[in-house]
Every structure is written in C-alpha cells, then in structure tokens.
Write a protein that holds these residues in place. Structure first.
Motif, mmCIF file in Angstrom:
data_model
loop_
_atom_site.group_PDB
_atom_site.id
_atom_site.type_symbol
_atom_site.label_atom_id
_atom_site.label_comp_id
_atom_site.label_asym_id
_atom_site.label_seq_id
_atom_site.Cartn_x
_atom_site.Cartn_y
_atom_site.Cartn_z
ATOM 1 N N MET A 1 0.787 -1.033 -0.361
ATOM 2 C CA MET A 1 -0.306 -0.106 0.074
ATOM 3 C C MET A 1 1.101 1.201 0.194
ATOM 4 O O MET A 1 1.487 1.125 0.601
ATOM 5 C CB MET A 1 -1.376 0.608 1.003
ATOM 6 N N GLU B 1 -4.215 1.383 -2.365
ATOM 7 C CA GLU B 1 -4.122 0.109 -3.496
ATOM 8 C C GLU B 1 -4.660 -0.222 -4.504
ATOM 9 O O GLU B 1 -5.406 -0.435 -4.574
ATOM 10 C CB GLU B 1 -3.760 -0.752 -2.761
ATOM 11 N N GLU C 1 -8.213 1.210 -5.288
ATOM 12 C CA GLU C 1 -8.881 1.360 -3.690
ATOM 13 C C GLU C 1 -8.100 2.367 -2.971
ATOM 14 O O GLU C 1 -7.034 2.655 -3.332
ATOM 15 C CB GLU C 1 -8.685 0.482 -2.841
ATOM 16 N N SER D 1 -13.746 -4.178 6.540
ATOM 17 C CA SER D 1 -12.531 -4.575 5.688
ATOM 18 C C SER D 1 -13.106 -3.750 3.905
ATOM 19 O O SER D 1 -14.798 -4.342 3.586
ATOM 20 C CB SER D 1 -12.798 -6.284 4.950
ATOM 21 N N PRO E 1 -8.361 -4.660 -0.086
ATOM 22 C CA PRO E 1 -7.189 -4.948 0.103
ATOM 23 C C PRO E 1 -7.349 -5.206 1.920
ATOM 24 O O PRO E 1 -6.197 -5.778 2.339
ATOM 25 C CB PRO E 1 -6.097 -4.896 -0.270
ATOM 26 N N PHE E 2 -7.936 -3.676 2.142
ATOM 27 C CA PHE E 2 -7.870 -3.398 4.009
ATOM 28 C C PHE E 2 -8.798 -3.601 4.711
ATOM 29 O O PHE E 2 -9.950 -4.095 3.891
ATOM 30 C CB PHE E 2 -7.161 -1.851 3.897
ATOM 31 N N THR F 1 -4.993 -2.678 8.384
ATOM 32 C CA THR F 1 -4.143 -3.782 7.743
ATOM 33 C C THR F 1 -4.262 -3.857 6.551
ATOM 34 O O THR F 1 -5.161 -4.021 6.210
ATOM 35 C CB THR F 1 -4.515 -4.900 8.239
ATOM 36 N N HIS F 2 -3.020 -4.312 5.669
ATOM 37 C CA HIS F 2 -2.852 -5.408 4.119
ATOM 38 C C HIS F 2 -2.741 -7.081 4.045
ATOM 39 O O HIS F 2 -2.499 -7.534 5.088
ATOM 40 C CB HIS F 2 -1.767 -5.065 3.714
ATOM 41 N N GLN F 3 -4.198 -6.845 3.898
ATOM 42 C CA GLN F 3 -4.601 -8.335 3.728
ATOM 43 C C GLN F 3 -3.702 -9.392 3.861
ATOM 44 O O GLN F 3 -3.996 -10.958 3.384
ATOM 45 C CB GLN F 3 -6.713 -8.655 3.905
ATOM 46 N N THR G 1 -0.738 -8.146 2.358
ATOM 47 C CA THR G 1 1.306 -8.721 2.382
ATOM 48 C C THR G 1 1.186 -8.452 4.858
ATOM 49 O O THR G 1 2.395 -8.907 4.643
ATOM 50 C CB THR G 1 1.169 -7.604 2.453
ATOM 51 N N ASN H 1 0.936 -6.169 6.123
ATOM 52 C CA ASN H 1 1.620 -4.393 6.540
ATOM 53 C C ASN H 1 0.551 -4.196 7.232
ATOM 54 O O ASN H 1 -0.589 -3.863 7.164
ATOM 55 C CB ASN H 1 2.519 -3.721 5.106
ATOM 56 N N GLU I 1 6.243 3.529 1.335
ATOM 57 C CA GLU I 1 5.399 2.238 0.698
ATOM 58 C C GLU I 1 5.457 1.480 1.516
ATOM 59 O O GLU I 1 6.281 0.866 2.241
ATOM 60 C CB GLU I 1 6.478 2.091 -0.782
#
Length: 280
Positions: A1, A33, A36, A136, A139-140, A159-161, A163, A165, A279
């Motif tokens: 992201m 991302e 989104e 959700s 991807p977040f 949270t990136h679901q 990765t 991160n 990033e």
C-alpha cells in the motif's frame, strides 16, 4: 500500500517561508492500493489530495474521520469530488450520543459558517457512524478504537490483508495523561492495541516537554512520549505528526534532534511532511 501525507499540521493551517518544507496544511493522509483509496481525516490537505486524481482513477473513495474537531474536517467543503456526480464517497465518523454524523457535520457545512450544505453535494454520498466491528474494504482491514483525546476520537489500524503490513494512525492522542512515569502497563495504555508491532505509526508529537507542562489534558502528546509509545508498541517506523502551528521547520528539526540525542531508540523516526510517501 502507498501512504501519502497531504497535511501534517495541527490546530490551524500555517503557511509561510518558515513552514515551506514541512508544510502548513492540517491533517489528511491517503492510503492507496490498486483502485482502492482510503482517506484519513479531512483537514485542509484534502483539497490538494482531491486535485491529484480524477473519478476514472478512483470512482469510489472512503473517508475516515478520527473526530470532528475543526482541523480534521475543515477541508471537506473544498474536496472537489463532492461536486462530481460520477463519484461515490463513503464518509465514516465516530459515533456521538444524540446527533448522528450528518447532524454533526451540518453544524459546520451550513451558513453562516459555510455557504454550501451537505445536501448540495452532487456526488453519491453515504454517511456512516463507524460500526463496532472491523471493516474490510478491498485489500484493507480497518480496525478502530477510542483513544485519549477530548470528545469521541478514534484511532485507526489498517492492515493489508495480503501482505500483512500495518499502518496505525493516531494523529491526536495523549497516551501519557494521568500517568506519572510514562510508559507503564501496555495493556492499560490508550492506543496500545492499535499500534503494537505496526510497520508505520503516524502519531501526535505536537509539544516539547516544557510546552506540555501547561497543556496537560489538551489531548496531545510530547515528542518524547510519542517515541516512548512507539518503543513500547515495538513499531518499526514512527512518523511524528500534528505539528504545532507555532513550530517552524527549523524548530521541528531541532525538536526531533534534541529528543533523539537524549534517548536511544531502536526504530526509525521521521517528521511528517507534506508530500512524504511511504510504501508498505
């Protein structure tokens, strides 16, 4: 992201030759991302953010407000995509007893404070009081909790679901309030669950220790306490945020250098500034 800072100042926009590098716009962060886009807070920085993309790039955006103090909503009426009928905007805010989010925002977005009302926005606008459970979006995963600041105020953990991160956003936060020797027990510290092990923590660092002595209870952190909080939560990168309008670029750089010289912290520390991109 991709995380980008569009406004890092607290209280009131502050512009001039001595704030050019850090920037003078108030709180606004974008998290993107693919197609989104999440927007965190709608301070004056949201105007420039809105100018940076068109509705073909992001036909749908989500704006998450931490709270409704003026420096976090004053840019709403200048976000150009509210006046774009091709745009769909979801605006999320903290629950309030009594008035719902629309009633709360109408106090600002209406005469005599502002010439245009929410009902005049031509986009497809949806207002939500944020639910108790995590959300959700693409991807977040967006988690939230109340944190220590006057009035109902949320902190966010994104949270990136894919990765894994994590970005934590606590722009107005006083974790040391009522604690004689901060930090103490992590499980009782405001914001701990949101921030622990985050890759990036964007956190209030408005005051020096001396300034804080006369501002206890105002809802903001010292830079020293922000660093202690970051160490306690074991984050990888602390981004010091919500700069005081009286602090120039030179003052902020010295403020950070003095703090780092006084402590040894095993993490990366930066000053938030407009245009900074991270990033994850």
């Amino acid at each position: 992201m991709t995380i980008k800072i569009w406004g890092a100042r607290g209280a009131i926009p502050t512009f001039g030759p001595d704030t050019q590098r850090i920037g003078g716009n108030t709180s606004c962060i974008s998290v993107a991302e693919g197609n989104e886009l999440l927007i965190l807070d709608a301070g004056s920085g949201i105007r420039k953010l809105g100018e940076s993309f068109d509705s073909e790039t992001y036909p749908l955006v989500h704006i998450f407000l931490t709270h409704l103090h003026m420096d976090h909503i004053q840019g709403l009426g200048f976000f150009r995509h509210f006046f774009n009928p091709r745009m769909k905007v979801h605006l999320w805010g903290p629950p309030h007893q009594g008035d719902d989010l629309q009633q709360q925002l109408n106090r600002y977005l209406s005469p005599p404070l502002f010439p245009i009302r929410l009902r005049d926005f031509s986009c497809e606008l949806h207002l939500h009081q944020i639910p108790k459970q995590a959300l959700s979006i693409g991807p977040f995963r967006i988690e939230h909790k109340y944190i220590c600041h006057p009035g109902p105020t949320l902190g966010y953990r994104i949270t990136h679901q894919v990765t894994g991160n994590v970005l934590t956003y606590l722009p107005d936060h006083e974790p040391a309030l009522g604690v004689e020797d901060f930090p103490q027990a992590p499980e009782w510290t405001s914001g701990y669950e949101l921030a622990k092990f985050a890759d990036v923590l964007i956190h209030d660092a408005q005051f020096t220790q001396k300034e804080y002595e006369t501002r206890v209870g105002w809802g903001h952190s010292t830079i020293d306490d922000a660093l202690k909080f970051a160490q306690m939560t074991e984050v990888k990168h602390l981004v010091c945020f919500h700069h005081d309008p009286n602090h120039t670029d030179e003052f902020l750089n010295k403020m950070l250098a003095d703090c780092l010289n006084s402590h040894a912290f095993p993490l990366r520390v930066s000053l938030a500034q407009e245009g900074m991109t991270l990033e994850l």
